[in-house]
Design an enzyme around this catalytic site. Structure first.
Site, PDB file in Angstrom:
ATOM      1  N   ASP A 170     -26.974  13.445  55.812  1.00 30.62           N
ATOM      2  CA  ASP A 170     -28.204  13.785  56.523  1.00 30.62           C
ATOM      3  C   ASP A 170     -27.992  13.770  58.032  1.00 30.62           C
ATOM      4  O   ASP A 170     -28.709  14.444  58.764  1.00 30.62           O
ATOM      5  CB  ASP A 170     -29.316  12.798  56.143  1.00 30.62           C
ATOM      6  CG  ASP A 170     -29.780  12.983  54.712  1.00 30.62           C
ATOM      7  OD1 ASP A 170     -30.758  13.706  54.512  1.00 30.62           O
ATOM      8  OD2 ASP A 170     -29.146  12.427  53.802  1.00 30.62           O
ATOM      9  N   GLN A 206     -32.774  11.387  42.446  1.00 31.56           N
ATOM     10  CA  GLN A 206     -32.457  12.785  42.767  1.00 31.56           C
ATOM     11  C   GLN A 206     -31.266  13.297  41.980  1.00 31.56           C
ATOM     12  O   GLN A 206     -31.172  14.486  41.667  1.00 31.56           O
ATOM     13  CB  GLN A 206     -32.168  12.930  44.266  1.00 31.56           C
ATOM     14  CG  GLN A 206     -33.371  12.654  45.163  1.00 31.56           C
ATOM     15  CD  GLN A 206     -33.340  11.252  45.736  1.00 31.56           C
ATOM     16  OE1 GLN A 206     -32.946  10.306  45.048  1.00 31.56           O
ATOM     17  NE2 GLN A 206     -33.760  11.099  46.976  1.00 31.56           N
ATOM     18  N   ASN A 222     -26.221   8.816  54.878  1.00 32.38           N
ATOM     19  CA  ASN A 222     -26.567   9.527  53.648  1.00 32.38           C
ATOM     20  C   ASN A 222     -27.400   8.621  52.763  1.00 32.38           C
ATOM     21  O   ASN A 222     -27.671   7.466  53.097  1.00 32.38           O
ATOM     22  CB  ASN A 222     -25.283   9.984  52.924  1.00 32.38           C
ATOM     23  CG  ASN A 222     -25.565  11.024  51.857  1.00 32.38           C
ATOM     24  OD1 ASN A 222     -26.212  12.037  52.116  1.00 32.38           O
ATOM     25  ND2 ASN A 222     -25.093  10.793  50.649  1.00 32.38           N
ATOM     26  N   LYS A 223     -27.809   9.116  51.622  1.00 29.27           N
ATOM     27  CA  LYS A 223     -28.683   8.378  50.713  1.00 29.27           C
ATOM     28  C   LYS A 223     -28.148   6.983  50.426  1.00 29.27           C
ATOM     29  O   LYS A 223     -26.953   6.782  50.266  1.00 29.27           O
ATOM     30  CB  LYS A 223     -28.843   9.166  49.410  1.00 29.27           C
ATOM     31  CG  LYS A 223     -29.830   8.581  48.421  1.00 29.27           C
ATOM     32  CD  LYS A 223     -31.215   8.453  49.021  1.00 29.27           C
ATOM     33  CE  LYS A 223     -31.793   9.768  49.475  1.00 29.27           C
ATOM     34  NZ  LYS A 223     -33.143   9.636  50.075  1.00 29.27           N
TER      35      LYS A 223
END
Length: 264
Positions: free
Chosen positions: A144, A103, A154-155
């Site tokens: 998130d 991403q 988070n990621k």
């Protein structure tokens, strides 16, 4: 539900659109507020650097994508960066590729390019090296889900960046709308469920060929197995501050509660 049932069928689409537009406007407002609060932090860091170093550029590390492609406008982690760029601050962004979905390498790089923000894409594991050698001034990531105690989901890979930032005394900020705070959860590691995605995302990679066609190719032996957790938890103790649409808060319960102290 009763309110919806009382509306005539031919009017429901119009009402739904109006509500969607209100939600979109609220999202834009929240994200822009995050940008303004984050801008004040970046200005302070830039001023501090300008008096202590010959290098005037403020170097920011990001992870994953949390810009206007992920929200209606502005984004969360990228909002302070856009605000800083518009304000004339000299900045440069180190963009984590963010494997396995990339991403950062695709989405964040695309956004920054569109906005004219100077950036460089790096492999995920380069962040620690750059921090050790003084090439990163601050880390800003998104969230998130944020627990009531300030832990952040988070990621995958966010936790490692936070550890590296902590070891090198580099500020590590998380930008998030206050709506991502989950007051029902205290311990992120024990209570937040982590999505496990297809192992093919690890074992293969997708990219664009010279002819513009998108293809997927194998990276590993055909018999290889993969493990693909999509997120990780960054403990509150590693977070310098939470940049929200209500202000900047310490990553703890009292800090988050204080964001609401002026509400009746």
């Amino acid at each position: 539900l009763k309110q919806v049932k009382s509306v005539r069928p031919e009017e429901r689409a119009k009402i739904a659109k109006q509500e969607a537009e209100l939600i979109a406007k609220e999202d834009i407002s929240r994200c822009e507020a995050i940008g303004e609060y984050g801008l004040s932090i970046l200005k302070q860091l830039a001023n501090k650097k300008s008096t202590s170093s010959e290098e005037k550029t403020l170097n920011i590390l990001t992870h994953c994508n949390a810009g206007w492609l992920a929200t209606v406008d502005w984004g969360t982690a990228l909002a302070p960066i856009y605000k800083a760029h518009h304000a004339g601050l000299k900045i440069h962004v180190w963009v984590d590729e963010t494997r396995p979905r990339n991403q950062g390498a695709s989405l964040t790089a695309y956004e920054l390019g569109c906005e004219g923000v100077p950036y460089t894409v790096i492999v995920d594991n380069a962040g620690g090296h750059l921090m050790q050698n003084g090439h990163i001034d601050v880390v800003i990531v998104g969230s998130d889900r944020t627990t009531s105690q300030g832990d952040v989901c988070n990621k995958i890979g966010t936790y490692l960046k936070a550890l590296a930032a902590h070891d090198n005394s580099i500020p590590f900020y998380v930008a998030l709308p206050s709506t991502t705070i989950d007051w029902s959860i205290d311990d992120g590691i024990k209570e937040v469920p982590i999505e496990h995605r297809s192992s093919s995302e690890v074992l293969q990679i997708q990219g664009q060929l010279p002819n513009g066609k998108i293809e997927r190719v194998n990276l590993c032996p055909c018999e290889a197995k993969g493990f693909n957790p999509a997120f990780d938890i960054t403990p509150a103790r590693l977070i310098t501050g939470l940049i929200t649409d209500r202000g900047v808060a310490p990553a703890n319960f009292s800090g988050l509660i204080d964001l609401y102290k002026n509400e009746k």
